[in-house]
Design a protein around this motif. Sequence first.
Motif, PDB file in Angstrom:
ATOM      1  N   GLU A   1      22.016 -17.993  65.997  1.00  0.00           N
ATOM      2  CA  GLU A   1      21.135 -18.140  64.767  1.00  0.00           C
ATOM      3  C   GLU A   1      20.531 -17.429  64.306  1.00  0.00           C
ATOM      4  OE1 GLU A   1      17.998 -21.769  63.176  1.00  0.00           O
ATOM      5  OE2 GLU A   1      18.678 -21.641  65.385  1.00  0.00           O
ATOM      6  N   LEU A   2      20.100 -16.094  64.964  1.00  0.00           N
ATOM      7  CA  LEU A   2      19.683 -14.740  64.605  1.00  0.00           C
ATOM      8  C   LEU A   2      20.469 -14.217  63.337  1.00  0.00           C
ATOM      9  CD1 LEU A   2      18.178 -13.111  67.960  1.00  0.00           C
ATOM     10  CD2 LEU A   2      16.903 -14.654  66.085  1.00  0.00           C
ATOM     11  N   ALA A   3      21.705 -14.213  63.395  1.00  0.00           N
ATOM     12  CA  ALA A   3      22.545 -13.624  62.564  1.00  0.00           C
ATOM     13  C   ALA A   3      22.567 -14.691  61.219  1.00  0.00           C
ATOM     14  CB  ALA A   3      23.866 -13.539  63.080  1.00  0.00           C
ATOM     15  N   VAL A   4      22.331 -15.884  61.454  1.00  0.00           N
ATOM     16  CA  VAL A   4      22.096 -16.756  60.412  1.00  0.00           C
ATOM     17  C   VAL A   4      21.068 -16.773  59.462  1.00  0.00           C
ATOM     18  CG1 VAL A   4      22.021 -19.298  59.873  1.00  0.00           C
ATOM     19  CG2 VAL A   4      23.536 -18.604  61.678  1.00  0.00           C
ATOM     20  N   ALA A   5      19.871 -16.490  60.318  1.00  0.00           N
ATOM     21  CA  ALA A   5      18.428 -16.103  59.997  1.00  0.00           C
ATOM     22  C   ALA A   5      18.535 -14.830  58.945  1.00  0.00           C
ATOM     23  CB  ALA A   5      17.580 -16.064  60.876  1.00  0.00           C
ATOM     24  N   ARG A   6      18.958 -14.045  59.440  1.00  0.00           N
ATOM     25  CA  ARG A   6      19.244 -12.683  58.750  1.00  0.00           C
ATOM     26  C   ARG A   6      20.198 -12.878  57.411  1.00  0.00           C
ATOM     27  NH1 ARG A   6      23.254  -8.180  59.471  1.00  0.00           N
ATOM     28  NH2 ARG A   6      23.666  -9.360  61.825  1.00  0.00           N
ATOM     29  N   GLY A   7      21.277 -13.735  57.449  1.00  0.00           N
ATOM     30  CA  GLY A   7      22.073 -13.930  56.135  1.00  0.00           C
ATOM     31  C   GLY A   7      21.412 -14.952  55.222  1.00  0.00           C
ATOM     32  N   LEU A   8      20.572 -15.991  55.769  1.00  0.00           N
ATOM     33  CA  LEU A   8      19.982 -16.957  54.848  1.00  0.00           C
ATOM     34  C   LEU A   8      18.536 -16.457  54.424  1.00  0.00           C
ATOM     35  CD1 LEU A   8      21.045 -20.290  56.321  1.00  0.00           C
ATOM     36  CD2 LEU A   8      21.998 -19.094  54.288  1.00  0.00           C
ATOM     37  N   GLY A   9      18.053 -15.346  54.951  1.00  0.00           N
ATOM     38  CA  GLY A   9      16.903 -15.016  54.586  1.00  0.00           C
ATOM     39  C   GLY A   9      15.827 -15.868  55.149  1.00  0.00           C
ATOM     40  N   TYR A  10      15.617 -16.106  56.388  1.00  0.00           N
ATOM     41  CA  TYR A  10      14.474 -17.136  57.073  1.00  0.00           C
ATOM     42  C   TYR A  10      13.123 -16.270  56.706  1.00  0.00           C
ATOM     43  CZ  TYR A  10      17.575 -20.087  60.004  1.00  0.00           C
ATOM     44  OH  TYR A  10      18.358 -20.863  60.678  1.00  0.00           O
ATOM     45  N   SER A  11      12.010 -17.138  56.553  1.00  0.00           N
ATOM     46  CA  SER A  11      10.834 -16.525  56.502  1.00  0.00           C
ATOM     47  C   SER A  11      10.623 -16.328  57.793  1.00  0.00           C
ATOM     48  CB  SER A  11       9.911 -17.501  56.040  1.00  0.00           C
ATOM     49  OG  SER A  11       9.564 -18.454  57.000  1.00  0.00           O
ATOM     50  N   HIS A  12       9.504 -15.029  57.989  1.00  0.00           N
ATOM     51  CA  HIS A  12       9.060 -14.572  59.200  1.00  0.00           C
ATOM     52  C   HIS A  12       8.709 -15.651  60.243  1.00  0.00           C
ATOM     53  CE1 HIS A  12       8.404 -10.175  57.631  1.00  0.00           C
ATOM     54  NE2 HIS A  12       9.529 -10.564  57.321  1.00  0.00           N
ATOM     55  N   GLU A  13       8.127 -16.703  59.560  1.00  0.00           N
ATOM     56  CA  GLU A  13       7.589 -17.879  60.560  1.00  0.00           C
ATOM     57  C   GLU A  13       8.781 -18.579  61.056  1.00  0.00           C
ATOM     58  OE1 GLU A  13       4.515 -16.360  57.892  1.00  0.00           O
ATOM     59  OE2 GLU A  13       6.376 -16.933  57.579  1.00  0.00           O
TER      60      GLU A  13
END
Length: 367
Positions: A183-195
């Motif tokens: 999911e870390l790669a998903v977070a990078r691609g989808l632009g998760y907030s820092h929180e």
Amino acid sequence: MEILWFLLALCMFAAVLGPVMFRRRGGIRQVAPGSPDAADPAAYGFVRQEELDVRMPGPDQDLLDVLDVVQATQNWRAASQLLAGTPKDGELRWQRVQAFAGAASLELVRRPGEGGAWLRNWRSEAPKDAGAAAVHAEFLVQQAWRTGTVGTDDFRVILEEARTVCGEAALLAPGDPVPYIVELAVARGLGYSHEQFDQVWAKIIDRAPGHMGAHIAALHFWCEKWHGSREEAERFATTAAARAPRGSLLAALPLFAVYEHLPEVNLVQGFYQGLVVTKAVEGAMFAVHAARPDDPMLAHVRHLLVLFLVRMERWSEAMHQFVHIDGHVGALPWTQNPDPAAEYTVYRALAVAGYEANGGNPATLPH
């Protein structure tokens, strides 16, 4: 305006001539292939370019054997058995999930609509298999990055599906950090907030606080080109390195942070001999010497060290790393290139030439 054009021309001049000048420094001469004066990597027992394994950073014979069986028979059961017997909290499970997903993804690229059928069958025939869910999630991530364009609807749709499958994998294996690492790669691609990112990271730290692969994946998020900055990436890396127990490869994480922020065109003379690079390289060298010989992440660090040691013209040390990693090129920095094996062999040839220009030969290189 004239100054702007001058600077642009200077950058282009450096980009074209930089590699040439780099290869000519230290008495290294570029000669035609087959010349009697050409340094020969084969004399050191190194693997030919066309035989280099681009799938993995280092050897994992059990994985190779299973991949051969799965791809030859298109039967997923051997893959399921291997992952079921791989400890959840270690680096090896994460690498094997990546390898299975990558194999299926490449199959699909080569045979659209047909390749990777074994993974589809695995998911449909064993919906409660945690390994299948983790591989499926990583497969979707790799498909998004390989076939999509960041920010497009297609890219986001694939990553949204990957996030859903990550959740399914996490439910099937509560103590496994791998679904959250995916999911870390998903977070990078989808632009998760820092929180949002911190919430995923906390779940990984709870399960595997010293996981090197997870730290490298997280570092990408904090880099300047994604959702952080140079300072945030350096802080993340140095904090992890400072907290790492002896024997942990986390001491090498600052080198990955330096790599992620290398200038595309280097106009600074002595950049690779500077304090920042030197300190990061020495930290990585210390980590390599202190690590267990069987640490699955050791090859990752050695591969990145090679790039820096060659650019620093530390030929003997670079050759020592090549002795340990040769044969496999499935790691940074080579995987950033469309032809990882070709990029790797360029650096290997430079190291051999530099080593011999300074008096080295096959007999003086310990194996």
